[in-house]
Design a protein around this motif. Structure first.
Motif, PDB file in Angstrom:
ATOM      1  N   GLY A 166      10.461 -12.301 -22.521  1.00 46.03           N
ATOM      2  CA  GLY A 166       9.649 -12.516 -21.474  1.00 46.03           C
ATOM      3  C   GLY A 166      10.415 -12.461 -20.184  1.00 46.03           C
ATOM      4  O   GLY A 166       9.885 -12.638 -19.103  1.00 46.03           O
ATOM      5  N   ALA A 167      11.896 -12.275 -20.283  1.00 48.21           N
ATOM      6  CA  ALA A 167      12.440 -12.329 -19.062  1.00 48.21           C
ATOM      7  C   ALA A 167      12.451 -10.877 -18.442  1.00 48.21           C
ATOM      8  O   ALA A 167      12.108  -9.879 -19.028  1.00 48.21           O
ATOM      9  CB  ALA A 167      14.263 -12.446 -19.271  1.00 48.21           C
ATOM     10  N   TYR A 168      12.729 -10.861 -17.141  1.00 43.90           N
ATOM     11  CA  TYR A 168      12.792  -9.563 -16.180  1.00 43.90           C
ATOM     12  C   TYR A 168      14.165  -8.794 -16.340  1.00 43.90           C
ATOM     13  O   TYR A 168      15.174  -9.823 -16.215  1.00 43.90           O
ATOM     14  CB  TYR A 168      12.202  -9.868 -14.813  1.00 43.90           C
ATOM     15  N   THR A 169      14.159  -7.675 -16.552  1.00 47.78           N
ATOM     16  CA  THR A 169      15.601  -7.129 -16.117  1.00 47.78           C
ATOM     17  C   THR A 169      15.346  -6.030 -15.259  1.00 47.78           C
ATOM     18  O   THR A 169      14.250  -5.358 -15.034  1.00 47.78           O
ATOM     19  CB  THR A 169      16.101  -6.381 -17.806  1.00 47.78           C
ATOM     20  N   PHE A 170      16.170  -5.361 -14.627  1.00 48.88           N
ATOM     21  CA  PHE A 170      16.216  -4.297 -13.559  1.00 48.88           C
ATOM     22  C   PHE A 170      16.934  -3.169 -14.440  1.00 48.88           C
ATOM     23  O   PHE A 170      18.043  -3.132 -14.933  1.00 48.88           O
ATOM     24  CB  PHE A 170      17.106  -4.803 -12.544  1.00 48.88           C
ATOM     25  N   GLN A 171      16.122  -2.032 -14.190  1.00 48.29           N
ATOM     26  CA  GLN A 171      16.797  -0.616 -14.600  1.00 48.29           C
ATOM     27  C   GLN A 171      16.796   0.089 -13.445  1.00 48.29           C
ATOM     28  O   GLN A 171      15.989   0.104 -12.560  1.00 48.29           O
ATOM     29  CB  GLN A 171      15.608   0.128 -15.440  1.00 48.29           C
ATOM     30  N   GLU A 172      18.327   0.600 -13.311  1.00 50.29           N
ATOM     31  CA  GLU A 172      18.530   1.664 -12.274  1.00 50.29           C
ATOM     32  C   GLU A 172      18.721   3.053 -12.941  1.00 50.29           C
ATOM     33  O   GLU A 172      19.343   3.098 -13.782  1.00 50.29           O
ATOM     34  CB  GLU A 172      19.714   1.014 -11.749  1.00 50.29           C
ATOM     35  N   GLU A 173      18.332   3.994 -11.779  1.00 49.78           N
ATOM     36  CA  GLU A 173      18.296   5.299 -12.130  1.00 49.78           C
ATOM     37  C   GLU A 173      18.432   6.215 -10.930  1.00 49.78           C
ATOM     38  O   GLU A 173      17.687   5.830 -10.036  1.00 49.78           O
ATOM     39  CB  GLU A 173      17.178   5.910 -13.116  1.00 49.78           C
ATOM     40  N   ILE A 174      19.199   7.255 -11.020  1.00 58.89           N
ATOM     41  CA  ILE A 174      19.247   7.977  -9.734  1.00 58.89           C
ATOM     42  C   ILE A 174      18.232   9.405 -10.095  1.00 58.89           C
ATOM     43  O   ILE A 174      18.617  10.188 -11.075  1.00 58.89           O
ATOM     44  CB  ILE A 174      20.638   8.446  -9.603  1.00 58.89           C
ATOM     45  N   VAL A 175      17.288   9.388  -9.455  1.00 58.72           N
ATOM     46  CA  VAL A 175      16.326  10.526  -9.741  1.00 58.72           C
ATOM     47  C   VAL A 175      16.191  11.403  -8.321  1.00 58.72           C
ATOM     48  O   VAL A 175      16.624  11.161  -7.065  1.00 58.72           O
ATOM     49  CB  VAL A 175      14.978  10.245  -9.951  1.00 58.72           C
ATOM     50  N   PRO A 176      15.852  12.995  -8.578  1.00 57.65           N
ATOM     51  CA  PRO A 176      15.846  13.691  -7.393  1.00 57.65           C
ATOM     52  C   PRO A 176      14.567  12.904  -6.424  1.00 57.65           C
ATOM     53  O   PRO A 176      13.719  12.472  -6.847  1.00 57.65           O
ATOM     54  CB  PRO A 176      15.342  15.010  -8.311  1.00 57.65           C
ATOM     55  N   SER A 177      14.889  13.397  -4.965  1.00 61.72           N
ATOM     56  CA  SER A 177      14.022  12.600  -4.317  1.00 61.72           C
ATOM     57  C   SER A 177      12.453  13.187  -4.610  1.00 61.72           C
ATOM     58  O   SER A 177      11.533  12.359  -4.193  1.00 61.72           O
ATOM     59  CB  SER A 177      14.325  12.714  -2.724  1.00 61.72           C
ATOM     60  N   ASP A 178      12.486  14.255  -4.907  1.00 60.92           N
ATOM     61  CA  ASP A 178      10.920  14.985  -5.167  1.00 60.92           C
ATOM     62  C   ASP A 178      10.300  14.099  -6.272  1.00 60.92           C
ATOM     63  O   ASP A 178       8.900  14.395  -6.530  1.00 60.92           O
ATOM     64  CB  ASP A 178      11.033  16.335  -5.626  1.00 60.92           C
TER      65      ASP A 178
END
Length: 51
Positions: free
Chosen positions: A30-42
């Motif tokens: 039930g805890a929150y985690t953060f997902q980071e990703e680099i994606v094309p601006s489009d």
């Protein structure tokens, strides 16, 4: 002294990228985690719509 590194998300080919940080809730704890990703601006809006 520490060196300061400046990272850019723009490549020399002209395609720009964005770093997207999404908050996701874990089903197990039930805890929150953060997902980071680099994606094309489009594709930022498409990435945020998917689960």
């Amino acid at each position: 002294m520490a060196k300061k590194v400046v990272a850019t998300l723009k490549t020399s080919t002209g395609k720009s990228f964005a770093k997207v940080i999404r908050m996701v809730r874990s089903e197990k704890t039930g805890a929150y985690t953060f997902q980071e990703e680099i994606v094309p601006s489009d594709n930022v809006q498409e990435y945020l719509k998917k689960k």
